[in-house]
Design an enzyme around this catalytic site. Structure first.
Site, PDB file in Angstrom:
ATOM      1  N   HIS A 158      -3.759   7.576  14.646  1.00 18.98           N
ATOM      2  CA  HIS A 158      -4.006   7.689  13.184  1.00 18.98           C
ATOM      3  C   HIS A 158      -4.290   9.148  12.784  1.00 18.98           C
ATOM      4  CE1 HIS A 158      -5.393   5.198   9.476  1.00 18.98           C
ATOM      5  NE2 HIS A 158      -4.800   6.331   9.114  1.00 18.98           N
ATOM      6  N   GLU A 198      -8.028  -0.293  15.564  1.00 21.47           N
ATOM      7  CA  GLU A 198      -8.065   1.147  15.834  1.00 21.47           C
ATOM      8  C   GLU A 198      -9.392   1.501  16.492  1.00 21.47           C
ATOM      9  OE1 GLU A 198      -6.839   3.372  12.366  1.00 21.47           O
ATOM     10  OE2 GLU A 198      -4.876   2.450  12.413  1.00 21.47           O
ATOM     11  N   ASP A 245       1.561   5.306  14.039  1.00 17.08           N
ATOM     12  CA  ASP A 245       0.354   6.123  13.874  1.00 17.08           C
ATOM     13  C   ASP A 245      -0.846   5.239  13.543  1.00 17.08           C
ATOM     14  OD1 ASP A 245      -1.071   8.626  13.659  1.00 17.08           O
ATOM     15  OD2 ASP A 245      -1.045   8.375  11.474  1.00 17.08           O
ATOM     16  N   ILE A 252       4.309   9.382  -0.257  1.00 21.44           N
ATOM     17  CA  ILE A 252       4.750   9.753   1.096  1.00 21.44           C
ATOM     18  C   ILE A 252       6.227   9.408   1.297  1.00 21.44           C
ATOM     19  CG2 ILE A 252       4.364   9.368   3.574  1.00 21.44           C
ATOM     20  CD1 ILE A 252       1.366   8.868   2.851  1.00 21.44           C
TER      21      ILE A 252
HETATM   22  P1  NAD Z   1       1.859   5.203  -2.925  1.00 21.69           P
HETATM   23  O1  NAD Z   1       0.989   4.247  -3.646  1.00 21.69           O
HETATM   24  O2  NAD Z   1       2.144   6.523  -3.534  1.00 21.69           O
HETATM   25  O3  NAD Z   1       3.272   4.499  -2.602  1.00 21.69           O
HETATM   26  C1  NAD Z   1       3.402   3.187  -2.174  1.00 21.69           C
HETATM   27  C2  NAD Z   1       4.740   2.655  -2.662  1.00 21.69           C
HETATM   28  O4  NAD Z   1       4.941   1.346  -2.105  1.00 21.69           O
HETATM   29  C3  NAD Z   1       4.839   2.517  -4.189  1.00 21.69           C
HETATM   30  O5  NAD Z   1       5.996   3.142  -4.686  1.00 21.69           O
HETATM   31  C4  NAD Z   1       4.870   0.995  -4.410  1.00 21.69           C
HETATM   32  O6  NAD Z   1       5.639   0.606  -5.544  1.00 21.69           O
HETATM   33  C5  NAD Z   1       5.525   0.518  -3.118  1.00 21.69           C
HETATM   34  N1  NAD Z   1       5.271  -0.886  -2.806  1.00 21.69           N
HETATM   35  C6  NAD Z   1       4.153  -1.623  -3.033  1.00 21.69           C
HETATM   36  N2  NAD Z   1       4.329  -2.894  -2.614  1.00 21.69           N
HETATM   37  C7  NAD Z   1       5.569  -2.970  -2.111  1.00 21.69           C
HETATM   38  C8  NAD Z   1       6.344  -4.021  -1.539  1.00 21.69           C
HETATM   39  N3  NAD Z   1       5.827  -5.243  -1.388  1.00 21.69           N
HETATM   40  N4  NAD Z   1       7.610  -3.757  -1.147  1.00 21.69           N
HETATM   41  C9  NAD Z   1       8.144  -2.508  -1.302  1.00 21.69           C
HETATM   42  N5  NAD Z   1       7.474  -1.473  -1.855  1.00 21.69           N
HETATM   43  C10 NAD Z   1       6.195  -1.696  -2.245  1.00 21.69           C
HETATM   44  O7  NAD Z   1       1.199   5.378  -1.474  1.00 21.69           O
HETATM   45  P2  NAD Z   1       1.310   6.638  -0.486  1.00 21.69           P
HETATM   46  O8  NAD Z   1       0.285   7.640  -0.822  1.00 21.69           O
HETATM   47  O9  NAD Z   1       2.733   7.042  -0.397  1.00 21.69           O
HETATM   48  O10 NAD Z   1       0.832   5.948   0.892  1.00 21.69           O
HETATM   49  C11 NAD Z   1       1.693   5.041   1.579  1.00 21.69           C
HETATM   50  C12 NAD Z   1       0.970   4.416   2.771  1.00 21.69           C
HETATM   51  O11 NAD Z   1       0.580   5.433   3.701  1.00 21.69           O
HETATM   52  C13 NAD Z   1      -0.308   3.652   2.429  1.00 21.69           C
HETATM   53  O12 NAD Z   1      -0.380   2.478   3.220  1.00 21.69           O
HETATM   54  C14 NAD Z   1      -1.399   4.600   2.866  1.00 21.69           C
HETATM   55  O13 NAD Z   1      -2.610   3.929   3.166  1.00 21.69           O
HETATM   56  C15 NAD Z   1      -0.768   5.210   4.098  1.00 21.69           C
HETATM   57  N6  NAD Z   1      -1.334   6.484   4.554  1.00 21.69           N
HETATM   58  C16 NAD Z   1      -1.431   6.684   5.907  1.00 21.69           C
HETATM   59  C17 NAD Z   1      -1.956   7.880   6.378  1.00 21.69           C
HETATM   60  C18 NAD Z   1      -2.054   8.134   7.860  1.00 21.69           C
HETATM   61  O14 NAD Z   1      -2.929   8.863   8.276  1.00 21.69           O
HETATM   62  N7  NAD Z   1      -1.153   7.597   8.658  1.00 21.69           N
HETATM   63  C19 NAD Z   1      -2.384   8.868   5.488  1.00 21.69           C
HETATM   64  C20 NAD Z   1      -2.221   8.650   4.129  1.00 21.69           C
HETATM   65  C21 NAD Z   1      -1.695   7.454   3.667  1.00 21.69           C
END
Ligand code: NAD
Length: 309
Positions: A282, A261, A256, A151
């Protein structure tokens, strides 16, 4: 015949594909936690979204369970340790909502700097407050992206096309991606917070990311900056965020996701009610396209997992 229980509302593509592949599928989208514990023993496969919590108790009652499929990204609603101990495979669909969340974040970013939600509210009251709505532009501003995963990258790509400068903090250094986006890597989160006009959080919920945005890190933000959180609610200490907004350290925030929640504590409700807080329930993954993609992905992964070798 393998039996599948779909316990949350999932697009029809999922049951249709599973049935066509010979699975016996039950759809019980409104099933309660108590009822789930009673019936889960009759199924080999359980499909959920985020409503159904797959607790240790559910897993213990799932005498025949072989696979749990989560349509979505986070596995924090599933006791994965308990599943592993019983040899139950857990799969998810992390790619389904990348674009949907990135587009919601862009919507929030544009709204934060232009106050579209407030202007809309004012118009609906019959007012014409042209002078009140004097915003700023994204062009030329620095966007701090914390977590450059799926994301984070999709947001960075879109923000770049708006003329924003990109500053990135991630525990993994991906030089190729940084180069592709013309992004600068920040060696510390503090450096990113100090220099960004808008900070957007895209890390997973882990012990080290829980409340990573707190009173101490909020004090490191540029005065008048904005925060966006569409990752997981627990990543931001919302009590501290409320204080940062009240003291005008931050100009606004868009959320979001929440610790509770729906939000239930008085301070959470106060935060959501602030005019400079844009709050959505969300809905990051709530697009037609993301839901169909998730349903197709989970069905195909289940079919592949049980394919005879
Ligand atoms: P992803 O695993 O592809 O990316 C996460 C990134 O965070 C990775 O590059 C990782 O190296 C980095 N990371 C991990 N620990 C870290 C730290 N301590 N400091 C800095 N960087 C760090 O995940 P994604 O698919 O991009 O999802 C990101 C977030 O979005 C997750 O929390 C996921 O649950 C959330 N999400 C929310 C919704 C929503 O409806 N709002 C939908 C999908 C995902």
């Amino acid at each position: 015949m393998l039996r599948v229980l779909i316990a949350d509302e999932v697009d029809k593509e999922c049951p249709t594909r599973l049935r066509a592949a010979g699975f016996d599928v039950s759809e019980r989208f409104e099933i309660s936690a108590e009822e789930l514990i009673k019936v889960v023993g009759d199924y080999e496969i359980l499909v959920v979204r985020s409503r159904t919590k797959v607790t240790r108790e559910v897993i213990a009652s799932g005498k025949n369970l072989r696979l749990i499929g989560r349509v979505g990204v986070g596995l924090d609603t599933i006791d994965t340790k308990a599943a592993e101990q019983k040899g139950i495979k857990v799969i998810n669909t992390p790619q389904m909502s990348t674009i949907a969340v990135a587009e919601l974040v862009m919507t929030m970013m544009l709204d934060l700097v232009r106050g579209v939600h407030l202007a809309n509210e004012s118009m609906k009251k019959g007012l014409w407050e042209k002078k009140r709505f004097h915003g700023t532009e994204l062009n030329g501003k620095t966007l701090g992206v914390v977590g450059l995963g799926r994301i984070g990258k999709a947001v960075a790509e879109r923000a770049k096309s708006f003329g924003m400068k990109l500053l990135v903090y991630d525990v993994i250094v991906d030089e190729e991606t940084l180069k592709r986006f013309g992004a600068e890597r920040s060696a510390t989160m503090e450096n990113l917070l100090k220099r960004s006009d808008i900070v957007t959080i895209h890390v997973p919920l882990l012990p080290e990311t829980r409340k990573m945005i707190n009173a101490k890190t909020l004090a490191q933000f540029k005065t008048g900056a904005y925060l966006i959180n569409a990752s997981r609610g627990e990543v931001v200490d919302c009590k501290d965020l409320l204080d940062a907004l009240k003291s005008k350290k931050l100009a606004g925030a868009a959320l979001d996701v929440y610790e509770n929640e729906p939000p239930k504590e008085p301070w959470e409700k106060e935060l959501v009610a602030m005019p400079n807080v844009i709050a959505t329930p969300h809905i990051g993954a709530q697009t037609v396209e993301a839901q169909i993609a998730g349903a197709v992905m989970i069905a195909e992964n289940i079919i592949n997992a049980f394919k005879p070798l």
